[in-house]
Design an enzyme around this catalytic site. Structure first.
Site, PDB file in Angstrom:
ATOM      1  N   PHE A 137     -38.328  33.387  29.049  1.00 27.22           N
ATOM      2  CA  PHE A 137     -38.303  32.124  29.800  1.00 27.22           C
ATOM      3  C   PHE A 137     -37.428  32.307  31.027  1.00 27.22           C
ATOM      4  CE2 PHE A 137     -36.609  27.965  30.988  1.00 27.22           C
ATOM      5  CZ  PHE A 137     -37.792  27.268  31.140  1.00 27.22           C
ATOM      6  N   ASP A 222     -31.688  38.409  33.595  1.00 29.87           N
ATOM      7  CA  ASP A 222     -31.549  36.956  33.566  1.00 29.87           C
ATOM      8  C   ASP A 222     -30.542  36.617  32.474  1.00 29.87           C
ATOM      9  OD1 ASP A 222     -31.725  34.268  33.072  1.00 29.87           O
ATOM     10  OD2 ASP A 222     -33.909  34.157  33.226  1.00 29.87           O
ATOM     11  N   LYS A 251     -26.325  27.844  34.378  1.00 27.16           N
ATOM     12  CA  LYS A 251     -25.839  27.106  33.190  1.00 27.16           C
ATOM     13  C   LYS A 251     -24.317  26.983  33.093  1.00 27.16           C
ATOM     14  CE  LYS A 251     -29.820  27.452  30.089  1.00 27.16           C
ATOM     15  NZ  LYS A 251     -30.154  26.062  29.782  1.00 27.16           N
TER      16      LYS A 251
HETATM   17  C1  PLP Z   1     -32.885  32.542  30.436  1.00 27.12           C
HETATM   18  C2  PLP Z   1     -33.162  31.346  31.285  1.00 27.12           C
HETATM   19  N1  PLP Z   1     -33.611  31.526  32.534  1.00 27.12           N
HETATM   20  C3  PLP Z   1     -33.851  30.480  33.340  1.00 27.12           C
HETATM   21  C4  PLP Z   1     -33.654  29.174  32.918  1.00 27.12           C
HETATM   22  C5  PLP Z   1     -33.920  28.022  33.840  1.00 27.12           C
HETATM   23  O1  PLP Z   1     -32.709  27.426  34.219  1.00 27.12           O
HETATM   24  P1  PLP Z   1     -32.692  25.963  34.858  1.00 27.12           P
HETATM   25  O2  PLP Z   1     -33.144  25.019  33.799  1.00 27.12           O
HETATM   26  O3  PLP Z   1     -31.270  25.750  35.277  1.00 27.12           O
HETATM   27  O4  PLP Z   1     -33.635  25.995  36.022  1.00 27.12           O
HETATM   28  C6  PLP Z   1     -33.195  28.948  31.618  1.00 27.12           C
HETATM   29  C7  PLP Z   1     -33.025  27.579  31.108  1.00 27.12           C
HETATM   30  O5  PLP Z   1     -33.067  27.327  29.929  1.00 27.12           O
HETATM   31  C8  PLP Z   1     -32.940  30.057  30.779  1.00 27.12           C
HETATM   32  O6  PLP Z   1     -32.501  29.905  29.534  1.00 27.12           O
END
Ligand code: PLP
Length: 399
Positions: A137, A222, A251
């Protein structure tokens, strides 16, 4: 507004993009939140890995107040003290060189995708491709949906941008076979979060390092969910010893204020030149002041070490529950990023925990996920586990 009024207003005026519990939190301190009726909850979700230093940490609140009283916004046409200090601190912590700031995780991944594509063009690729993984994700923008390895998120939103190749996560053979002369980067979560709390295997991460050495492919991690102490290391990649070329954060970075960042090594950061990319609010002084305070709290309160120790204890307590409840198939994760896979959908279990004063969530339908603040101690783990045991007993009867 009463809780009922908030719900009614939300149902009438918000786009219904979330299936929300009826809970209306109004106050948070440390690992606890209070709802509008004054009921207290133990928060083992932390706003999905955001409130890592706990709710309203006094240092973070003070940093926000102080900066808010001086300068709320400063265009990126000018320099900003909090922004450059945060860039320096992230470079120091990650061993990388330069940062770019934005406002969310998805935006940070977008920036990383744009950066490596531009790097690819500047290094002779005609159509740079990024390898990503099933079950991953990366966010909700079109680019990050295209990178995400779960079709359910992009259903109804096609066409998506091209240039991504998805292969099975933790599959070293598939990884070796996926790299072509057009591959510019591999984008990976060292611990998959939304996909159900799946850590990468050491063999898989080692293979990433080998592929980089052999083909000059960039590694983009990520760490939006698993970074900043969450897994018991400052960055999850430290478990594996394979450093990224680009690190993506968001986050927990802002302690509750919106901020995203990418940090890259010098040669890789160069394609971003004046005009290449930007963000009006990215690197906002208040968000950066909050982030600097978060990093200071993590260091001064030894939260990385704490996450590791308390995480081991929590994992052991979850393993005990697995021994008692057959419906728990597996306990996964590291540090304070843990999940239990159930043999049935876990939505009702989340509600049963909430009724008993514990906030958790369920991801990938079957995985109860725990992302408590890194400040928790063994006492809070015991409290959570005893609530969870009660909820599991009820859940087993009900389903
Ligand atoms: C691993 C990862 N990447 C990207 C995102 C997307 O982040 P945002 O919701 O701040 O756009 C998340 C959100 O849960 C995530 O867990």
């Amino acid at each position: 507004m009463t809780g009922e009024e908030v719900l009614k207003c939300g149902e009438e005026y918000l786009m219904q993009t979330y299936s929300r519990s009826p809970l209306v939190p109004v106050k948070g301190r440390g690992a606890r939140v209070w709802d509008v009726s004054g009921r207290c909850y133990l928060d083992f979700l932390s706003g999905i890995a955001v409130n890592s230093v706990g709710h309203c940490h006094p240092r973070v609140v003070a940093a926000i107040r102080e900066q808010a009283g001086e300068l709320l916004h400063c265009s990126n046409l000018y320099w900003s003290g909090p922004q450059v200090k945060l860039a320096r601190e992230l470079a120091r912590l990650s061993g990388l060189d330069r940062a770019f700031f934005c406002n969310s995780g998805a935006e940070a991944n977008e920036a990383a995708i744009k950066l490596v594509r531009k790097y690819g063009y500047e290094h002779g690729k005609t159509c740079p491709e990024i390898v990503t993984f099933t079950n991953s994700f990366h966010g909700r923008t079109l680019g990050t949906l295209a990178a995400t390895g779960q079709e359910k998120f992009s259903k109804g939103f096609t066409p998506l941008p091209g240039g991504f190749r998805h292969i099975p996560f933790n599959d070293v053979e598939a990884l070796r076979g996926a790299v072509t002369p057009e591959t510019v980067a591999i984008l990976v979560e060292p611990v998959q979060g939304e996909g159900g709390v799946y850590p990468a295997t050491p063999e898989f991460m080692a293979a990433l390092g080998e592929i980089r050495a052999a083909h000059g492919v960039l590694l983009v991690y990520d760490e939006i969910q698993c970074g900043l102490g969450r897994t018991g290391k400052m960055f999850a990649f430290e478990h594996y010893g394979v450093r990224p070329d680009v690190l993506v954060l968001a986050k927990a970075l802002g302690g509750g204020l919106p901020i995203g960042a990418i940090v890259a090594r010098d040669g890789v950061a160069n394609p971003f030149q004046p005009g290449s990319h930007g963000s009006t609010f990215g690197g906002n002084p208040v968000a950066c002041a909050a982030a600097l305070a978060v990093l200071q709290v993590i260091r001064e309160e030894s939260l990385v070490e704490k996450a590791e120790q308390v995480g081991w204890y929590f994992k052991r307590r979850l393993e005990e529950l697995k021994g008692r409840f057959q419906l728990i198939r597996e306990v996964r994760g590291c540090g304070l990023m843990l999940g239990i896979e159930l043999d049935r959908p876990g939505k009702e279990l989340v509600a049963l925990c909430e009724e008993r004063g514990l906030l958790v969530n369920c991801t990938a339908e079957y995985v109860l996920r725990f992302l408590p603040p890194l400040i928790i101690g063994m006492d809070e783990v015991d409290e959570a586990v005893s609530i969870l045991a009660e909820a599991l007993q009820e859940f087993r009867k009900a389903c």
